[in-house]
Design a protein around this motif. Structure first.
Motif, PDB file in Angstrom:
ATOM      1  N   ILE A   1       2.758 -15.947   2.698  1.00  0.00           N
ATOM      2  CA  ILE A   1       4.088 -15.667   3.277  1.00  0.00           C
ATOM      3  C   ILE A   1       4.105 -14.293   3.920  1.00  0.00           C
ATOM      4  N   MET A   2       3.534 -13.287   3.259  1.00  0.00           N
ATOM      5  CA  MET A   2       3.485 -11.933   3.806  1.00  0.00           C
ATOM      6  C   MET A   2       2.691 -11.898   5.111  1.00  0.00           C
ATOM      7  N   LYS A   3       1.610 -12.649   5.141  1.00  0.00           N
ATOM      8  CA  LYS A   3       0.748 -12.661   6.331  1.00  0.00           C
ATOM      9  C   LYS A   3       1.445 -13.300   7.531  1.00  0.00           C
ATOM     10  N   ASN A   4       2.204 -14.359   7.276  1.00  0.00           N
ATOM     11  CA  ASN A   4       2.820 -15.121   8.363  1.00  0.00           C
ATOM     12  C   ASN A   4       4.232 -14.664   8.712  1.00  0.00           C
ATOM     13  N   ASN A   5       4.782 -13.727   7.924  1.00  0.00           N
ATOM     14  CA  ASN A   5       6.155 -13.259   8.177  1.00  0.00           C
ATOM     15  C   ASN A   5       6.220 -11.741   8.122  1.00  0.00           C
ATOM     16  N   PRO A   6       5.556 -11.047   9.045  1.00  0.00           N
ATOM     17  CA  PRO A   6       5.547  -9.577   8.996  1.00  0.00           C
ATOM     18  C   PRO A   6       6.918  -8.959   9.220  1.00  0.00           C
ATOM     19  N   GLU A   7       7.877  -9.750   9.702  1.00  0.00           N
ATOM     20  CA  GLU A   7       9.214  -9.197   9.938  1.00  0.00           C
ATOM     21  C   GLU A   7       9.920  -8.813   8.630  1.00  0.00           C
TER      22      GLU A   7
ATOM     23  N   PHE B   1      -8.856   7.524  -6.134  1.00  0.00           N
ATOM     24  CA  PHE B   1      -8.279   6.245  -6.543  1.00  0.00           C
ATOM     25  C   PHE B   1      -6.780   6.304  -6.257  1.00  0.00           C
ATOM     26  N   ILE B   2      -6.234   5.213  -5.696  1.00  0.00           N
ATOM     27  CA  ILE B   2      -4.797   5.148  -5.397  1.00  0.00           C
ATOM     28  C   ILE B   2      -4.174   3.965  -6.120  1.00  0.00           C
ATOM     29  N   ASP B   3      -3.112   4.225  -6.853  1.00  0.00           N
ATOM     30  CA  ASP B   3      -2.318   3.159  -7.461  1.00  0.00           C
ATOM     31  C   ASP B   3      -1.226   2.768  -6.466  1.00  0.00           C
ATOM     32  N   GLU B   4      -1.365   1.572  -5.890  1.00  0.00           N
ATOM     33  CA  GLU B   4      -0.412   1.094  -4.886  1.00  0.00           C
ATOM     34  C   GLU B   4       0.508   0.015  -5.448  1.00  0.00           C
ATOM     35  N   THR B   5       0.871   0.167  -6.711  1.00  0.00           N
ATOM     36  CA  THR B   5       1.749  -0.805  -7.347  1.00  0.00           C
ATOM     37  C   THR B   5       3.046  -1.001  -6.573  1.00  0.00           C
ATOM     38  N   ILE B   6       3.639   0.084  -6.094  1.00  0.00           N
ATOM     39  CA  ILE B   6       4.902  -0.024  -5.336  1.00  0.00           C
ATOM     40  C   ILE B   6       4.653  -0.121  -3.837  1.00  0.00           C
ATOM     41  N   SER B   7       3.690   0.639  -3.322  1.00  0.00           N
ATOM     42  CA  SER B   7       3.495   0.712  -1.871  1.00  0.00           C
ATOM     43  C   SER B   7       2.869  -0.547  -1.285  1.00  0.00           C
ATOM     44  N   PHE B   8       2.092  -1.318  -2.084  1.00  0.00           N
ATOM     45  CA  PHE B   8       1.517  -2.554  -1.555  1.00  0.00           C
ATOM     46  C   PHE B   8       2.608  -3.606  -1.400  1.00  0.00           C
ATOM     47  N   GLY B   9       2.701  -4.164  -0.215  1.00  0.00           N
ATOM     48  CA  GLY B   9       3.743  -5.151   0.075  1.00  0.00           C
ATOM     49  C   GLY B   9       5.037  -4.540   0.544  1.00  0.00           C
ATOM     50  N   THR B  10       5.069  -3.211   0.692  1.00  0.00           N
ATOM     51  CA  THR B  10       6.312  -2.558   1.123  1.00  0.00           C
ATOM     52  C   THR B  10       6.094  -1.589   2.287  1.00  0.00           C
TER      53      THR B  10
END
Length: 468
Positions: A351-357, A268-277
Motif C-alpha cells: 500500500i505504501m509503495k502504490n500510494n505515495p500520496e 546505527f539509526i532507530d527509525e521506529t517513528i521516521s520509517f513510513g512517515t
C-alpha cells in the motif's frame, strides 16, 4: 642416626616436589574435611515440626515489591479500550477522536490488510510456535525481508517478532564490552536496554547537539593517539533515532554522517517513528535528507507504528544483517513473527509503495497540528514540524510532580470531551528522564474538521485546568 638420616632424606624428597602439588594436596584434604563435616551436620540436623513451620510462616512478613505506591497511579487505574484503535477509539465507554495511538498511516482499519491477515490465519494458523532457526521460518518471513530490503534500497533485511527486542538485541549483537558508544541523551528505552546488555562504554551527548558530540569525539581522538594499540582494538559506534520518541525531534543526520566519516564511527539509526512517515516515499530520515544508504551501517525499526502490524526489522549490507541470525538473542530465541502479522506487514508495504500520496497527506496534517499548537499560549511544542509525534509541554515550567498532575488532569478532561490524548509514562530508572508532556500522535485519517476539533478541545481543557 637412622632417624636423623630418614628425616633428612624425607626433607630432600619433599624439596623435589613442586610447590603447586603441595598446595593442591592441602586443598584436597581441606575439601574432604569440609565435605565430611557437612554430611555429618546434615544427617544430624533436626527436622522442624509442623507446628514450628506454621509458627514461622505466621511470623513471616514479606517486603512489598513496591514501597508506598501511589493510590492514583495510572497503572492501578488503567483506562479500558473496547474498540479498534483507528481514527476513533472507545475509552471507558466514551467514543473519542484518537490522537493517542501510533497509527500514522491509518492502516489498522484497512480492509485489504485485514483480508490478507485472515487468509494467512487460514493457511498457517495463528503462530509459528518456534524461533526462526528452529522451524519457525515461514515463506512469508522471507518474503517480508525481501520486500523491506527492496523498499528501503538496501542489500538485506532481517525480521524480528517484537519491535522493542529488535532494537535491544541488534545493538547488543555488535556493541561489546570495552567498545565505545556515543548516544544522544534523549534516546528511547529500547536503545537504553540494548546498551545495558552490551556492557560497552557509553558517552552521552546533549540532545541533537552536534557541537557537543564533536567535542566528545575530539577528546576521544586525542586519547586514541596516546594509546594507538588499544584504539586499534576498540570499535566506536554512534546510535541515534530518526525521530526521537521522547521529544519528537528529528536528528541532524547530514552533520552526524560527516562526523562518522571523519572519526571513523559506525552509525546505527532507530527509525521506529521516521520509517513510513518521512521522505517522499516514506523511506525514512535518510530519504528526507537524501543521504545514500551506504553511509549508514544499519537501520533499525518497528513494524508496530506506521505499518499497523507487530514486529521489528533491521536493514543494511548482507554481512551486517547475516551476523544477527546467529548472534542476536531476540532473533535466535524468540518465537518468530506470527504469519498473519507478517502478511499484514507485506500488504502494508505494498500500500505504501502504490500510494505515495499518503505521505504528503500525513505531512500536511502534522504541519497543521503543529501550527495550531502555537496558538495555545499556555502550552508549547518544540517537536519537529513534520513529525507525527508531538510532545506538548506546559509553557511555564514547574517541578516534575506538579507538571505530571496538571498534564494528567488535562488528558482526563480531553477524554471527557471526546478527545483521546495521553501523558507518556516513563520508568524512574530511565536515564535522563524526559520532561512530562502530552503526546499527540497524528495520522492521515484526520481531516480539517478533526484537526480543528482536537485543537479547540485541547486549548479549552488546558486553559480550564491551568486557571484553577
Amino acid at each position: 642416626m637412622n632417624t636423623k638420616f630418614m628425616f633428612i632424606e624425607s626433607m630432600e624428597i619433599l624439596s623435589t616436589i613442586p610447590q603447586y602439588y603441595t598446595l593442591l594436596a592441602a586443598f584436597v584434604i581441606l575439601w574432604l574435611i569440609w565435605f565430611i563435616s557437612k554430611r555429618y551436620y546434615s544427617s544430624n540436623r533436626r527436622i522442624p515440626t509442623e507446628d514450628e513451620i506454621e509458627k514461622k510462616l505466621a511470623e513471616w512478613k514479606p517486603e512489598p515489591l513496591v514501597k508506598n505506591p501511589e493510590i492514583n497511579h495510572p497503572s492501578l487505574k488503567p483506562r479500558c479500550v473496547t474498540s479498534r484503535a483507528g481514527k476513533r477509539i472507545v475509552i471507558s465507554g466514551r467514543d473519542c477522536l484518537n490522537l493517542g495511538t501510533h497509527n500514522y498511516l491509518g492502516l489498522t482499519e484497512n480492509d485489504k490488510i485485514e483480508k490478507s491477515a485472515i487468509a494467512a490465519v487460514r493457511k498457517y494458523g495463528v503462530g509459528s510456535c518456534g524461533p526462526r532457526g528452529f522451524y519457525g521460518t515461514v515463506d512469508v518471513h522471507l518474503e517480508l525481508e525481501q520486500c523491506l530490503a527492496n523498499y528501503i534500497d538496501t542489500e538485506d533485511a532481517v525480521v524480528y517478532s517484537y519491535g522493542f527486542s529488535t532494537i535491544a538485541s541488534a545493538i547488543a549483537a555488535y556493541c561489546k564490552r570495552k567498545d565505545l558508544v556515543f548516544v544522544d541523551e534523549k534516546i528511547n528505552f529500547a536503545i537504553q536496554k540494548g546498551l545495558d546488555a552490551s556492557k560497552a562504554n557509553i558517552h552521552y551527548f546533549k540532545h541533537n547537539d552536534v557541537n557537543d558530540l564533536c567535542n566528545l569525539l575530539r577528546k576521544q581522538a586525542e586519547l586514541n593517539e596516546q594509546n594507538p594499540k588499544k584504539a586499534a582494538k576498540t570499535k566506536q559506534f554512534l546510535i541515534v533515532e530518526g525521530i526521537y520518541m521522547n521529544t519528537g525531534n528529528i536528528c541532524p543526520l547530514p552533520e552526524l554522517v560527516a562526523l562518522c566519516r571523519k572519526y571513523k564511527l559506525r552509525i546505527f539509526i532507530d527509525e521506529t517513528i521516521s520509517f513510513g512517515t518521512l521522505g517522499k516515499h516514506g523511506k525514512g530520515v535518510t530519504e528526507h535528507f537524501n543521504i545514500p544508504k551506504h553511509e549508514i551501517d544499519m537501520i533499525m525499526g518497528s513494524l508496530d507504528w506506521a505499518l499497523g502490524s507487530i514486529g521489528g526489522f533491521c536493514v543494511g549490507t548482507s554481512f551486517i544483517i547475516e551476523h544477527q541470525r546467529l548472534s542476536s538473542l531476540g532473533y535466535c530465541f524468540s518465537a518468530s513473527l506470527p504469519p498473519l502479522l507478517t502478511s499484514a506487514a507485506i500488504t502494508s508495504l505494498d500500500i505504501m509503495k502504490n500510494n505515495p500520496e499518503i505521505f504528503k497527506s500525513l505531512k500536511d496534517n502534522c504541519v497543521a497540528i503543529n501550527n495550531g499548537l502555537q496558538n495555545i499560549h499556555c502550552l508549547e511544542c518544540t517537536s519537529f514540524t513534520e513529525s507525527p509525534v508531538k510532545h506538548v509541554y506546559l509553557k511555564n515550567k514547574m517541578d516534575r510532580t506538579t507538571e505530571e498532575k496538571l498534564l494528567s488532569k488535562i488528558s482526563d478532561m480531553c477524554i471527557e470531551n471526546d478527545l483521546a490524548v495521553i501523558t507518556p509514562v516513563y520508568l524512574e530508572t530511565e536515564k535522563n528522564l524526559p520532561r512530562p508532556s502530552l503526546r499527540l500522535c497524528i495520522s492521515t485519517l484526520l481531516n480539517q474538521s478533526d484537526i480543528d476539533f482536537a485543537l479547540n478541545v485541547l486549548k479549552k481543557c488546558a486553559e480550564e485546568v491551568l486557571s484553577t
